[in-house]
Design an enzyme around this catalytic site. Sequence first.
Site, PDB file in Angstrom:
ATOM      1  CB  THR A  19      49.799  43.612  49.317  1.00 37.48           C
ATOM      2  OG1 THR A  19      50.700  44.725  49.392  1.00 37.48           O
ATOM      3  CG2 THR A  19      48.493  44.045  49.937  1.00 37.48           C
TER       4      THR A  19
ATOM      5  CB  SER B  65      45.488  52.558  48.401  1.00 37.29           C
ATOM      6  OG  SER B  65      45.618  51.157  48.225  1.00 37.29           O
TER       7      SER B  65
ATOM      8  CE1 TYR C 103      45.646  45.082  45.669  1.00 35.07           C
ATOM      9  CE2 TYR C 103      47.402  46.512  46.476  1.00 35.07           C
ATOM     10  CZ  TYR C 103      46.967  45.261  46.068  1.00 35.07           C
ATOM     11  OH  TYR C 103      47.820  44.206  46.069  1.00 35.07           O
ATOM     12  CG  HIS C 104      47.531  48.770  50.059  1.00 36.77           C
ATOM     13  ND1 HIS C 104      47.800  49.900  49.341  1.00 36.77           N
ATOM     14  CD2 HIS C 104      48.500  47.884  49.753  1.00 36.77           C
ATOM     15  CE1 HIS C 104      48.902  49.717  48.620  1.00 36.77           C
ATOM     16  NE2 HIS C 104      49.346  48.498  48.855  1.00 36.77           N
TER      17      HIS C 104
ATOM     18  CE  LYS D 273      45.427  41.972  47.307  1.00 39.31           C
ATOM     19  NZ  LYS D 273      45.354  40.677  46.629  1.00 39.31           N
TER      20      LYS D 273
HETATM   21  N1  LIG Z   1      52.129  42.772  40.904  1.00 39.97           N
HETATM   22  C1  LIG Z   1      52.583  43.069  42.106  1.00 39.97           C
HETATM   23  O1  LIG Z   1      53.610  43.766  42.269  1.00 39.97           O
HETATM   24  C2  LIG Z   1      51.880  42.521  43.330  1.00 39.97           C
HETATM   25  C3  LIG Z   1      52.429  42.823  44.597  1.00 39.97           C
HETATM   26  C4  LIG Z   1      51.792  42.333  45.733  1.00 39.97           C
HETATM   27  C5  LIG Z   1      50.635  41.561  45.614  1.00 39.97           C
HETATM   28  N2  LIG Z   1      50.116  41.296  44.372  1.00 39.97           N
HETATM   29  C6  LIG Z   1      48.875  40.515  44.311  1.00 39.97           C
HETATM   30  O2  LIG Z   1      49.010  39.439  43.407  1.00 39.97           O
HETATM   31  C7  LIG Z   1      47.780  39.227  42.726  1.00 39.97           C
HETATM   32  C8  LIG Z   1      48.035  39.230  41.236  1.00 39.97           C
HETATM   33  O3  LIG Z   1      48.614  40.475  40.858  1.00 39.97           O
HETATM   34  P1  LIG Z   1      48.987  40.776  39.338  1.00 39.97           P
HETATM   35  O4  LIG Z   1      50.068  41.793  39.354  1.00 39.97           O
HETATM   36  O5  LIG Z   1      49.182  39.495  38.646  1.00 39.97           O
HETATM   37  O6  LIG Z   1      47.642  41.487  38.853  1.00 39.97           O
HETATM   38  P2  LIG Z   1      46.944  41.429  37.414  1.00 39.97           P
HETATM   39  O7  LIG Z   1      45.940  42.529  37.398  1.00 39.97           O
HETATM   40  O8  LIG Z   1      47.967  41.402  36.327  1.00 39.97           O
HETATM   41  O9  LIG Z   1      46.206  40.013  37.439  1.00 39.97           O
HETATM   42  C9  LIG Z   1      44.996  39.786  38.121  1.00 39.97           C
HETATM   43  C10 LIG Z   1      44.161  38.860  37.260  1.00 39.97           C
HETATM   44  O10 LIG Z   1      42.926  38.599  37.928  1.00 39.97           O
HETATM   45  C11 LIG Z   1      41.857  38.732  37.031  1.00 39.97           C
HETATM   46  N3  LIG Z   1      40.657  39.123  37.811  1.00 39.97           N
HETATM   47  C12 LIG Z   1      40.453  40.247  38.525  1.00 39.97           C
HETATM   48  N4  LIG Z   1      39.228  40.244  39.074  1.00 39.97           N
HETATM   49  C13 LIG Z   1      38.642  39.068  38.710  1.00 39.97           C
HETATM   50  C14 LIG Z   1      37.368  38.491  38.946  1.00 39.97           C
HETATM   51  N5  LIG Z   1      36.425  39.121  39.653  1.00 39.97           N
HETATM   52  N6  LIG Z   1      37.102  37.269  38.419  1.00 39.97           N
HETATM   53  C15 LIG Z   1      38.036  36.612  37.682  1.00 39.97           C
HETATM   54  N7  LIG Z   1      39.253  37.121  37.414  1.00 39.97           N
HETATM   55  C16 LIG Z   1      39.554  38.348  37.919  1.00 39.97           C
HETATM   56  C17 LIG Z   1      42.290  39.806  36.031  1.00 39.97           C
HETATM   57  O11 LIG Z   1      41.626  39.716  34.789  1.00 39.97           O
HETATM   58  C18 LIG Z   1      43.798  39.511  35.910  1.00 39.97           C
HETATM   59  O12 LIG Z   1      44.074  38.614  34.859  1.00 39.97           O
HETATM   60  C19 LIG Z   1      46.828  40.337  43.155  1.00 39.97           C
HETATM   61  O13 LIG Z   1      45.924  39.852  44.106  1.00 39.97           O
HETATM   62  C20 LIG Z   1      47.745  41.363  43.754  1.00 39.97           C
HETATM   63  O14 LIG Z   1      47.093  42.077  44.750  1.00 39.97           O
HETATM   64  C21 LIG Z   1      50.718  41.762  43.226  1.00 39.97           C
END
Ligand SMILES: NC(=O)c1ccc[n+]([C@@H]2O[C@H](COP(=O)([O-])OP(=O)(O)OC[C@H]3O[C@@H](n4cnc5c(N)ncnc54)[C@H](O)[C@@H]3O)[C@@H](O)[C@H]2O)c1
Length: 398
Positions: free
Chosen positions: A145, A187, A189-190, A193
Amino acid sequence: MKVLVLGGDGFCGWPTSLHLSDIGHDVTIVDNLSRRAIDLELEVDSLTPIRPIGERIRVWKELTGKNIEFVNLDLAQEYDRLETLLINERPDAIVHFGEQRAAPYSMRDTRSKRYTVDNNVRGAHNVLAAIVASGLDIALVHLGTMGVYGYGWSGSAPIPEGYLTVKVPTPDGDIEREILHPANPGSVYHLTKTLDQLLFAFYASNDQIRITDLHQGIVWGTQTPQTALDERLINRFDYDGDYGTVLNRFLMQAAIGHPLTVHGTGGQTRAFIHIRDTVRCIQIALENPPARGDKPMVFNQVTETHRVIELAQLISKLTGAEVALLPNPRREAAENELNVSRDRFLALGLNPTKLSEGLLEEARDVAERYRDRADTTKIIARSVWRQGMETSPDLVEG
Ligand SMILES: NC(=O)c1ccc[n+]([C@@H]2O[C@H](COP(=O)([O-])OP(=O)(O)OC[C@H]3O[C@@H](n4cnc5c(N)ncnc54)[C@H](O)[C@@H]3O)[C@@H](O)[C@H]2O)c1
């Protein structure tokens, strides 16, 4: 290419899985469905009516003839099954989306802080350890991120793609070194990462794993050409105070006549990318992995930067919605500059979707269309970064 998409049932993972399958890759989704479980915990649902993973995959096969496998596995808790999966499936690459990704959720309480660290850091380490144990040359693409850099650390200097060249004073004069950009998480969360980055640096150096870390901005938009093929393939759209990302939240608020809730002055500048570009970036990253022995390759996966208040004003102009300024529950600077280097994806052929092109379509086809599914009691962020920063209910009413 055989690709495992970890977290492939999520907001970014599902459209990426369909995109990769569509262009001919052999895709297996690995997900423990924890994001759906968190919906139940928070008593909120995606604005769009997402279908169970089994149905999603069946419909994809029915429409395109293409097969996607699904494995229900917890990356953080089920190491042995993960290692066996890699040995049996022998993937060429892994895309790792499978982490708890909401900053507000990670700050909700002690339990969610601990869960976020246990889930994300353990999961990432398990993936790396399993790649080594498999003895296979599996390239890893991870979603990081922009938040690892923090905001405003280096004033208006552009944020480089992962690494910073610094001068180290020595008795014999200055020497130049390239270091990971200093981490400045805002945070828990961050924080996870930023810890992931160290895991990657170690395993790339010690075990020659080929790793790409994508520092993604805030994703907006919902549909890609593949998820739009049939309503049963629709992507999730989070609008609640914990998981709803800022732009999607504004669009939904406008659709139901709720004021657009801006935290603080709205002077925070953030980086954005459309979901259609996310899936293209993953494809580009998979097609351009680093060589064995290289340090992790870092891309800034962003296409535009905007101040939050400007976004609210833009949507207000488009829809007539009011803008409401609420106390900011986060510990962050009221205003910041954000200048991000993002040359790598552009050089590799990314042609970004501009906010000015996609917003109306998003407001009309998603927020307006599904507005009756919204639960207005879930819109306001309830998580606070420190005790005593609770959002005032008076101001919440706008
Ligand atoms: N959505 C955003 O704006 C955004 C921005 C920057 C980075 N990201 C990164 O992209 C990635 C995906 O984000 P997203 O928005 O699709 O999130 P999301 O929560 O919609 O999807 C994450 C998926 O991972 C699965 N998951 C979580 N922990 C797990 C585990 N221990 N074992 C198996 N599956 C697991 C969840 O069930 C979910 O389906 C994340 O790592 C997030 O940090 C997202």
